[in-house]
Design a protein around this motif. Structure first.
Motif, PDB file in Angstrom:
ATOM      1  N   CYS A 131       8.558  15.505  10.245  1.00 25.85           N
ATOM      2  CA  CYS A 131       8.020  14.177   9.895  1.00 25.85           C
ATOM      3  C   CYS A 131       7.131  14.204   8.655  1.00 25.85           C
ATOM      4  N   ASN A 132       7.627  14.800   7.570  1.00 30.75           N
ATOM      5  CA  ASN A 132       6.794  14.919   6.379  1.00 30.75           C
ATOM      6  C   ASN A 132       6.712  13.635   5.559  1.00 30.75           C
ATOM      7  N   VAL A 133       7.816  12.912   5.504  1.00 31.16           N
ATOM      8  CA  VAL A 133       7.920  11.775   4.587  1.00 31.16           C
ATOM      9  C   VAL A 133       8.369  10.541   5.358  1.00 31.16           C
ATOM     10  N   PRO A 134       7.687   9.418   5.196  1.00 33.66           N
ATOM     11  CA  PRO A 134       8.154   8.217   5.899  1.00 33.66           C
ATOM     12  C   PRO A 134       9.521   7.783   5.367  1.00 33.66           C
ATOM     13  N   VAL A 135      10.360   7.302   6.245  1.00 28.86           N
ATOM     14  CA  VAL A 135      11.649   6.743   5.853  1.00 28.86           C
ATOM     15  C   VAL A 135      11.478   5.232   5.766  1.00 28.86           C
ATOM     16  N   VAL A 136      11.758   4.677   4.623  1.00 27.75           N
ATOM     17  CA  VAL A 136      11.650   3.224   4.456  1.00 27.75           C
ATOM     18  C   VAL A 136      13.016   2.731   4.002  1.00 27.75           C
ATOM     19  N   PRO A 137      13.590   1.733   4.681  1.00 28.44           N
ATOM     20  CA  PRO A 137      14.939   1.307   4.302  1.00 28.44           C
ATOM     21  C   PRO A 137      14.980   0.709   2.896  1.00 28.44           C
ATOM     22  N   ALA A 138      16.166   0.764   2.290  1.00 28.69           N
ATOM     23  CA  ALA A 138      16.343   0.280   0.921  1.00 28.69           C
ATOM     24  C   ALA A 138      15.942  -1.188   0.759  1.00 28.69           C
ATOM     25  N   VAL A 139      16.058  -1.980   1.828  1.00 34.64           N
ATOM     26  CA  VAL A 139      15.714  -3.408   1.700  1.00 34.64           C
ATOM     27  C   VAL A 139      14.266  -3.618   1.300  1.00 34.64           C
ATOM     28  N   ALA A 140      13.429  -2.596   1.517  1.00 31.53           N
ATOM     29  CA  ALA A 140      12.008  -2.735   1.203  1.00 31.53           C
ATOM     30  C   ALA A 140      11.773  -3.085  -0.259  1.00 31.53           C
ATOM     31  N   GLU A 141      12.719  -2.691  -1.109  1.00 30.61           N
ATOM     32  CA  GLU A 141      12.565  -2.981  -2.542  1.00 30.61           C
ATOM     33  C   GLU A 141      12.535  -4.473  -2.827  1.00 30.61           C
ATOM     34  N   ALA A 142      13.118  -5.257  -1.915  1.00 32.04           N
ATOM     35  CA  ALA A 142      13.213  -6.697  -2.157  1.00 32.04           C
ATOM     36  C   ALA A 142      12.077  -7.493  -1.515  1.00 32.04           C
ATOM     37  N   VAL A 143      11.092  -6.784  -0.958  1.00 34.25           N
ATOM     38  CA  VAL A 143       9.961  -7.501  -0.351  1.00 34.25           C
ATOM     39  C   VAL A 143       9.143  -8.154  -1.465  1.00 34.25           C
ATOM     40  N   PRO A 144       8.809  -9.435  -1.337  1.00 32.40           N
ATOM     41  CA  PRO A 144       8.017 -10.084  -2.391  1.00 32.40           C
ATOM     42  C   PRO A 144       6.679  -9.382  -2.596  1.00 32.40           C
ATOM     43  N   ALA A 145       6.203  -9.402  -3.820  1.00 37.40           N
ATOM     44  CA  ALA A 145       4.976  -8.685  -4.174  1.00 37.40           C
ATOM     45  C   ALA A 145       3.744  -9.221  -3.458  1.00 37.40           C
ATOM     46  N   THR A 146       3.830 -10.436  -2.958  1.00 42.08           N
ATOM     47  CA  THR A 146       2.679 -11.040  -2.274  1.00 42.08           C
ATOM     48  C   THR A 146       2.461 -10.483  -0.873  1.00 42.08           C
ATOM     49  N   VAL A 147       3.431  -9.737  -0.363  1.00 35.69           N
ATOM     50  CA  VAL A 147       3.312  -9.166   0.978  1.00 35.69           C
ATOM     51  C   VAL A 147       2.888  -7.712   0.866  1.00 35.69           C
ATOM     52  N   THR A 148       1.847  -7.332   1.626  1.00 36.93           N
ATOM     53  CA  THR A 148       1.404  -5.940   1.659  1.00 36.93           C
ATOM     54  C   THR A 148       2.348  -5.139   2.542  1.00 36.93           C
ATOM     55  N   THR A 149       2.719  -3.945   2.106  1.00 36.38           N
ATOM     56  CA  THR A 149       3.567  -3.110   2.964  1.00 36.38           C
ATOM     57  C   THR A 149       2.914  -1.752   3.155  1.00 36.38           C
ATOM     58  N   LEU A 150       3.110  -1.195   4.345  1.00 38.42           N
ATOM     59  CA  LEU A 150       2.623   0.160   4.584  1.00 38.42           C
ATOM     60  C   LEU A 150       3.451   0.840   5.658  1.00 38.42           C
ATOM     61  N   THR A 151       3.327   2.154   5.690  1.00 43.66           N
ATOM     62  CA  THR A 151       4.011   2.954   6.700  1.00 43.66           C
ATOM     63  C   THR A 151       2.958   3.461   7.686  1.00 43.66           C
ATOM     64  N   PRO A 152       3.386   4.012   8.820  1.00 49.73           N
ATOM     65  CA  PRO A 152       2.415   4.538   9.784  1.00 49.73           C
ATOM     66  C   PRO A 152       1.514   5.626   9.183  1.00 49.73           C
ATOM     67  N   ALA A 153       2.008   6.310   8.154  1.00 52.88           N
ATOM     68  CA  ALA A 153       1.179   7.363   7.553  1.00 52.88           C
ATOM     69  C   ALA A 153      -0.064   6.773   6.898  1.00 52.88           C
ATOM     70  N   GLN A 154       0.036   5.509   6.466  1.00 51.18           N
ATOM     71  CA  GLN A 154      -1.094   4.870   5.805  1.00 51.18           C
ATOM     72  C   GLN A 154      -1.910   3.998   6.757  1.00 51.18           C
ATOM     73  N   TYR A 155      -1.352   3.716   7.902  1.00 58.39           N
ATOM     74  CA  TYR A 155      -2.003   2.799   8.840  1.00 58.39           C
ATOM     75  C   TYR A 155      -3.074   3.527   9.639  1.00 58.39           C
TER      76      TYR A 155
END
Lengths: 423, 211
Positions: A131-155
């Motif tokens: 579990c070294n690197v979070p897996v984030v699906p490719a769709v994440a690239e299309a999230v609008p910039a106004t929405v904050t995104t994070l993975t469990p590693a940052q939470y």
């Protein structure tokens, strides 16, 4: 260049279990750790996290739980203490703050390059974790910039999130835990649910992990399972370690007010699209749970336990509304944050031995990397047994792999004796 | 063990891994289960194609010709797969049209009914295949499929109404030598592996060009 017989990469519980078994067989070795012992637990886990397995189940070679809360679940700090104590107990030769930059074949051994210099070793054990690197699906690239995104590693906790709605993507253990605590903090949660593994915390009065252990399910070997590739990729059971031994399944989340939607299938023009398959993934999980409980009940009956424990029961099917939402406008301001609880993968960018498959995973046979004699891997899901995924599995895996390693070294020294040019 | 199999005439080398058999639900008389599906070939194909993903790339092809009004005819025979052009044993043709209550001529099913046909066919084929793989004898399988649609979508009468189905419901009646949960599991697994179920429940890129 310092030489040793075995370099173990990673001082988590698996690397340390290897170290203990190597010491028992008098194999000189070092354990290289990029941070401090239990680095990932120290640095990349959220505040309320507890192990999914009860305290008694953290058994390692030379170590067993001796505290007064065997049925409790360790917090992150307690896990760090466990691994720290274990490193001291087994007197593991750990070189901390040593980051491996390359592992490559070198004659009939390996050269391990680090930021503290190089090591030459006959054998190498990869214990760097799954579990070294979070897996984030490719769709994440299309999230609008106004929405904050994070993975469990940052939470770390709900307080770090802005007020407002949160979309949690992924309904394995992390997803359901975060959905629960974030929703309770007053931030309405929408949970995107794909295939998942439903499990009660307690069944017939016993922890589900007790059943997995007692029935022998945890000891099932990788070569006994019909589809090991699938078994290794299963999401974690939807469990939480809590003092109340709570079960947080999708019904519990629905009762709390969490909105369930299907797997995130795309983002188009700022609108998240969810699959229309939510009902079926819930049906699949309910059926799978039923089969698990059938197995448990059969074993309990055959073992004569029926008179001593609560009777069998089945859990209510997962409720799914008639028409779950298929879309969510991410530009409306309703959603302030997206948490990608979509899993992790290992990082092998420093592994310069060509043993990776099409998906970037190490090809191995129960932890033995056949294509690279002397190379081993430990600490992966279902490496050799179902329990390989747990702290409890590291011991047997380490014993098995060290036995193989010892035999390999014997072979190798015999071969070297008859081929003097290699020394 | 290396083995050469002929998958639809395309030679593929298969390294056959040691497999343990799944628990079989054998009938009392121990006669072999036969739902008419050759599961062995499918399992071999799965292994072979995972080692040769190029051969797994298929393109299905249909040509469509306008007749008159809302009536058109679609026909198909060729498709691409296993590294080359393949062919059905004959040309299949289908008329599509709108019904008389739409002031059309009803020369064939509506396009949206073809979608329900596709979904049902795919799921039923899956039920048979999964049942064969799990050693469950099917006695009868039938389904009714209903798709709800608000016509104001396609008529452009209300932009809040989608063109397509607001929901699809499939109801299966299955008589098989298995428990109710095992039968439900067949249907659940069929959805999990169904192409049309995926097409209908997930987004798909569609590019339409004018040549």
């Amino acid at each position: 260049m310092p030489t040793t017989t075995t370099v173990v990469i990673g001082a988590g519980h698996a690397g340390l279990a290897m170290s203990r078994c190597l010491t028992e067989r008098s194999i000189d070795h070092v354990v290289l750790e990029r941070g401090e012992v239990a680095n990932t637990w120290r640095a990349e886990r959220w505040d309320s996290l507890r192990l999914l397995t009860p305290n008694w189940q953290a058994r390692l070679p030379g170590y067993a739980y001796a505290g007064d809360d065997p049925d409790g679940y360790r917090s992150v700090n307690e896990v760090v203490d466990l691994v720290d104590d274990y490193a001291r107990t087994v007197a593991a030769p750990v070189h901390a703050h040593t980051t491996v930059t390359s592992v490559r074949r070198d004659g009939d051994g390996y050269t391990v390059a680090t930021d503290q210099g190089e090591w030459r070793a006959a054998t190498v054990v990869l214990a760097s974790g799954a579990c070294n690197v979070p897996v984030v699906p490719a769709v994440a690239e299309a999230v609008p910039a106004t929405v904050t995104t994070l993975t469990p590693a940052q939470y770390r906790n709900p307080g770090q999130l802005e007020e407002g709605g949160v979309l949690v993507v992924g309904a394995a253990a992390t997803g359901i835990q975060l959905a629960d605590e974030i929703h309770r903090s007053g931030r309405p949660v929408t949970l995107a649910v794909g295939e998942h593994v439903r499990a009660p915390r307690v069944y017939r009065g016993m922890d589900i992990q007790w059943w997995m252990d007692a029935t022998g399910l945890n000891d099932m070997r990788y070569d006994e399972v019909d589809d090991i590739v699938r078994a290794r990729r299963l999401p974690s059971m939807q469990l939480i370690g809590s003092a109340e031994r709570a079960t947080i399944d999708l019904n519990a989340l629905t009762a709390l007010g969490v909105t369930l939607v299907g797997r995130i299938a795309g983002i188009r023009d700022g609108t998240a699209q969810f699959a229309g398959s939510l009902r079926n993934v819930c049906a699949l999980a309910d059926l799978k749970l039923g089969r698990l409980l059938d197995t448990i009940d059969e074993w309990a009956g055959a073992s004569g336990l029926d008179d001593e424990i609560e009777p069998p029961r089945r859990f209510a099917p997962t409720e799914v509304v008639a028409a779950p939402p298929l879309g969510l406008d991410l530009t409306s301001g309703e959603i302030a944050t997206i948490v990608w609880a979509t899993g992790f993968r290992p990082d092998y960018s420093w592994l310069d031995v060509p043993v990776l498959d099409r998906k970037g995973m190490v090809r191995h046979d129960g932890g033995v990397v056949d294509e690279a004699p002397g190379l081993y891997i430990i600490g992966l899901p279902f490496l050799r047994r179902r329990k390989s995924t747990l702290i409890d599995g590291a011991g047997d895996d380490a014993r098995d792999l060290v036995a193989h390693l010892v035999a390999y070294l014997d072979d190798r020294s015999r071969h070297r004796a008859t081929s003097p040019g290699l020394s | 063990m290396l083995k050469s199999i002929n998958l639809l005439g395309f030679p593929i080398h298969v390294h056959r891994a040691v497999r343990t058999t799944k628990e079989n639900h054998m009938s009392v008389t121990d006669t072999p289960i036969d739902n008419g599906v050759n599961v062995d070939v499918l399992l071999e194909a799965r292994e072979a194609l995972s080692n040769a993903p190029e051969a797994a790339q298929f393109t299905w092809r249909v040509t469509n010709t306008w007749k008159n009004g809302t009536h058109s005819e679609s026909s198909l025979q060729q498709f691409f797969g296993l590294g080359g052009e393949q062919s059905h044993k004959t040309t299949f043709s289908y008329d599509a049209d709108h019904p008389e209550i739409f002031a059309s001529e009803d020369n064939g099913p509506t396009p949206v009914e073809f979608v329900l046909v596709a979904l049902a066919s795919c799921l039923t084929a899956g039920v048979a295949t999964v049942a064969q793989n799990r050693g469950i004898q099917l006695n009868s399988v039938s389904a009714t499929i209903e798709g709800d649609m608000d016509l104001r979508g396609i008529l452009g009468a209300d932009s809040d109404v989608r063109n397509g189905y607001s929901g699809i419901k499939v109801s299966y009646d299955i008589d098989a030598d298995a428990s109710p949960d095992d039968i439900k599991a067949l249907v659940a697994q069929s959805q999990k592996r169904s192409a049309v179920y995926d097409i209908v429940t997930n987004p798909t890129n569609v590019t339409v060009e004018v040549r």
